[in-house]
Enzyme design. Structure first.
Site, mmCIF file in Angstrom:
data_model
loop_
_atom_site.group_PDB
_atom_site.id
_atom_site.type_symbol
_atom_site.label_atom_id
_atom_site.label_comp_id
_atom_site.label_asym_id
_atom_site.label_seq_id
_atom_site.Cartn_x
_atom_site.Cartn_y
_atom_site.Cartn_z
ATOM 1 N N ARG A 1 3.909 -0.677 12.542
ATOM 2 C CA ARG A 1 3.864 0.517 11.698
ATOM 3 C C ARG A 1 3.579 0.060 10.277
ATOM 4 N NH1 ARG A 1 8.429 2.360 13.746
ATOM 5 N NH2 ARG A 1 7.411 3.450 15.448
ATOM 6 N N GLY B 1 5.128 7.320 3.668
ATOM 7 C CA GLY B 1 5.970 8.311 4.358
ATOM 8 C C GLY B 1 5.193 9.223 5.291
ATOM 9 N N ARG B 2 4.038 8.737 5.753
ATOM 10 C CA ARG B 2 3.209 9.511 6.695
ATOM 11 C C ARG B 2 2.652 10.809 6.093
ATOM 12 N NH1 ARG B 2 3.026 5.357 8.159
ATOM 13 N NH2 ARG B 2 3.386 4.381 10.157
ATOM 14 N N LEU B 3 2.684 10.918 4.754
ATOM 15 C CA LEU B 3 2.116 12.121 4.120
ATOM 16 C C LEU B 3 0.647 11.839 3.762
ATOM 17 C CD1 LEU B 3 5.120 13.289 1.924
ATOM 18 C CD2 LEU B 3 4.323 14.197 4.109
#
Ligand SMILES: Cc1cc2nc3c(=O)[nH]c(=O)nc-3n(C[C@H](O)[C@H](O)[C@H](O)COP(=O)(O)O)c2cc1C
Length: 215
Positions: free
Chosen positions: A11, A193-195
């Site tokens: 990740r 943050g996956r934004l």
């Protein structure tokens, strides 16, 4: 099958860049050029490598990598064997999807559009610029066909090398370029943050409409 723990735990947190919407070019082709230039400047490996997805007669998709060899107002250009599997698929179904991933820049670019063959003159000029070995390869390799053995391909290569010895190699008629006239672009920038940021451009005649998509 055993679960591959290591793969599942890979990740990355994307931190490097962000898209400033006020600075994004209104013409997605020009914006794409900026992203390609960034990838070249950062010495990204194979910055122009893109996945080309085509669809066959039965609706089944097929993907492979090809190299982008040009881009201008009419679209994006690449070269291949017209009688290859992809060549046959594009003659049956002209819609294609292209995909770039520049990991060092944490960027993905999706392009969709319709292909047409480049003119013979343009294909001739690009073919003439290729190294001699690649030119011989275009004659020798019946791309996508089953081969009896690697040796049989080498023998074909040597036969053509001999045939063309001492003279310019003409472009085989089964080899040439395509232009993808894009009707969709999506610029994806990895964010913490996956934004992640996604900016899509859809063509409406001569105009491009822009929208932001949820990641
Ligand atoms: C980095 C890279 C670049 C490639 N560039 C091209 C290319 O520009 N043109 C091409 O026909 N095949 C290129 N290939 C080979 C294709 O991926 C594919 O194997 C070949 O075109 C046959 O595909 P097909 O049987 O689906 O038609 C490239 C492969 C790689 C890994």
């Amino acid at each position: 099958m055993t679960k591959h723990k290591d793969i599942a735990s890979i990740r990355t947190d994307f931190l490097k860049h962000h898209i400033d919407l006020s600075k994004l070019n209104e013409n997605p082709l020009l914006q794409m050029k900026e992203w390609i230039d960034d990838a070249i400047r950062l010495e990204h490996e194979e910055p122009t490598a893109m996945s080309l997805s085509t669809v066959d007669k039965s609706g089944k998709p097929h993907s492979r990598i090809v190299l982008l060899k040009g881009m201008d107002g009419s679209g994006l250009q690449f070269y291949t064997n017209y009688e290859s599997a992809k060549g046959r698929q594009m003659s049956e179904h002209a819609h294609v999807a292209l995909l770039f991933f520049w990991s060092g820049l944490e960027r993905q670019l999706r392009v969709e559009g319709v292909v047409t063959k480049l003119s013979e003159k343009v294909s001739d000029a690009y073919f003439a610029s290729r190294p001699r070995e690649s030119q011989i390869g275009a004659w020798a390799s019946p791309q996508s066909q089953p081969l009896k053995s690697l040796v049989s391909l080498e023998a074909r290569f040597n036969d053509y090398a001999q045939k063309f010895e001492g003279r310019d190699i003409p472009r085989p008629l089964h080899w040439g370029g395509y232009n993808v006239m894009p009707d969709y672009f999506e610029f994806w920038q990895g964010r913490p943050g996956r934004l992640h940021q996604r900016v899509a451009f859809t063509r409406d005649n001569e105009k491009w409409n822009r929208e932001i998509l949820a990641p």
